[in-house]
Design an enzyme around this catalytic site. Structure first.
Site, mmCIF file in Angstrom:
data_model
loop_
_atom_site.group_PDB
_atom_site.id
_atom_site.type_symbol
_atom_site.label_atom_id
_atom_site.label_comp_id
_atom_site.label_asym_id
_atom_site.label_seq_id
_atom_site.Cartn_x
_atom_site.Cartn_y
_atom_site.Cartn_z
ATOM 1 N N GLY A 64 24.389 48.795 21.009
ATOM 2 C CA GLY A 64 25.133 49.282 22.162
ATOM 3 C C GLY A 64 24.413 48.944 23.462
ATOM 4 C CB SER A 136 22.378 44.444 19.319
ATOM 5 O OG SER A 136 22.895 44.128 20.576
ATOM 6 C CD1 TRP A 137 20.447 50.581 21.972
ATOM 7 C CD2 TRP A 137 19.277 49.592 23.616
ATOM 8 N NE1 TRP A 137 19.615 51.532 22.528
ATOM 9 C CE2 TRP A 137 18.892 50.958 23.537
ATOM 10 C CE3 TRP A 137 18.679 48.777 24.564
ATOM 11 C CZ2 TRP A 137 17.937 51.512 24.384
ATOM 12 C CZ3 TRP A 137 17.719 49.330 25.417
ATOM 13 C CH2 TRP A 137 17.356 50.675 25.320
ATOM 14 C CG ASP A 291 23.188 36.692 19.476
ATOM 15 O OD1 ASP A 291 23.905 36.930 20.469
ATOM 16 O OD2 ASP A 291 22.450 37.537 18.953
ATOM 17 C CG HIS A 319 25.238 39.949 19.283
ATOM 18 N ND1 HIS A 319 23.922 39.763 19.668
ATOM 19 C CD2 HIS A 319 25.508 41.257 19.502
ATOM 20 C CE1 HIS A 319 23.424 40.907 20.100
ATOM 21 N NE2 HIS A 319 24.359 41.832 20.012
#
Length: 339
Positions: A64, A136-137, A291, A319
């Site tokens: 996120g 990711s985050w 990505d 991604h």
């Protein structure tokens, strides 16, 4: 100069992938325990335990920011060998307050706060060390946590690696704006004026905090539409589930722009300048060559600073976790559970 030499890391051979319909991941089961942890500063963190109560401890860091610890994350772990802690980070999912309902969810909500939550959850469940799994985050959070609390971590398994530095935020907005100029110009139509400092997420965050629900929702639609554009490599944009839900898209957009606009609330070298603190931790990094959400060099820079590290690149994925990414992640988690 070989990749192996230049990044001082192991680049693993491509594993055998499932053939002819073989199962890639584990069947998603149900948690065996759930609860809510008050933080003492206005937040209540939802957590759940999954797998075997005496299994190898692991914690999941969702992306996120604001995506939440959905059942999707359980598929990577062998439920007979892992004891997995999943939780919704501040402001999202089942944690309260929720950024989709109340801007107060952005108060006391920084990377340092999330790291304190991780340590509180580890102590709550009497875990000495755990494997940190994030994407990711979640990879930014995992690395930030690791360099601050290295003794709490047994291994790091991180994919879709991003660092959320100012240059990375510039990449996902301004640089990708040159790749998708039509969609980028549509995004900028929401801003009364182009921010002088070029910080588009921070300017959006101001709109997303508006007490006018029409203004806030328009900004949320625009931001989530941009995220969906970046996530769709070619062809028509595929909207995510959150983009179609007013509460989800508002909460997600508020949290993403809150963190991106403040560059994860830390110095640009907070991770790369402290990698010596985690050089001893076995680390597995995975990135898709396609990505475009962040430059691949970010993962490469992390690998350069570590000694016990494997960096793998999936050539034909982006991604999200496609079949090959999923298979590689399951394979490394299976291997670590056996050691």
């Amino acid at each position: 100069m070989s990749l192996l030499h230049s990044c001082r890391c192991k680049v693993a051979r491509r594993p055998r992938l499932p053939q002819g319909g073989e199962k890639v991941a584990y069947e998603i089961g149900h948690p065996y325990d759930t609860g809510v942890m008050p933080t003492g500063d206005g937040h209540h963190i939802y957590w759940e335990l999954y797998g075997h109560p005496q299994g190898k401890p692991a914690v999941v860091l969702h992306g996120g920011p604001g995506s939440g610890a959905t059942p999707y994350w359980r598929q990577f772990f062998d439920p007979g060998r892992y004891r997995v802690v999943l939780f919704d980070q501040r402001g999202c999912g089942r944690s309260l307050p929720n950024a989709g309902d109340d801007v107060s969810a952005l108060e006391n909500n920084t990377t340092a706060d999330l790291i304190r939550d991780l340590e509180a959850l580890r102590r709550l469940h009497s875990i000495k060390q755990w494997l940190v799994f994030g994407a990711s985050w979640g990879s930014t959070l995992g690395l930030s946590y690791a360099v601050r609390q290295p003794h709490s971590i047994s291994e790091l398994v991180l994919w879709a690696v991003v660092l959320t530095r100012s240059s990375d935020v510039h990449w996902i907005t301004n640089v990708m704006g040159d790749v998708y100029p039509h969609e980028f110009d549509h995004l900028l139509l929401q801003l009364p004026a182009y921010p002088k400092d070029g910080n588009i997420p921070l300017a959006f965050n101001q709109l997303l905090r508006s007490p006018d629900p029409i203004v806030a929702d328009a900004a949320a639609r625009a931001w989530c539409g941009w995220e969906d554009r970046i996530a769709t490599l070619n062809g028509p944009v595929v909207p995510s589930r959150r983009s179609e839900d007013p509460r989800l898209r508002l909460g997600f957009a508020r949290l993403v722009t809150h963190y991106f606009g403040n560059f994860a609330f830390q110095r640009d070298d907070a991770i790369t300048g402290s990698l010596d603190r985690i050089a001893h931790i076995p680390t597995f990094l995975l990135r898709g060559r396609l990505d475009v959400a962040n430059p691949l060099r970010a993962a490469y820079e992390v690998a350069q600073g570590l000694s016990d590290v494997t960096l793998e690149i999936v050539e034909n994925e982006g991604h999200g976790a496609g079949e090959e990414t999923t298979a590689r992640l399951v394979a490394v988690l299976d291997k670590l559970a056996s050691e």
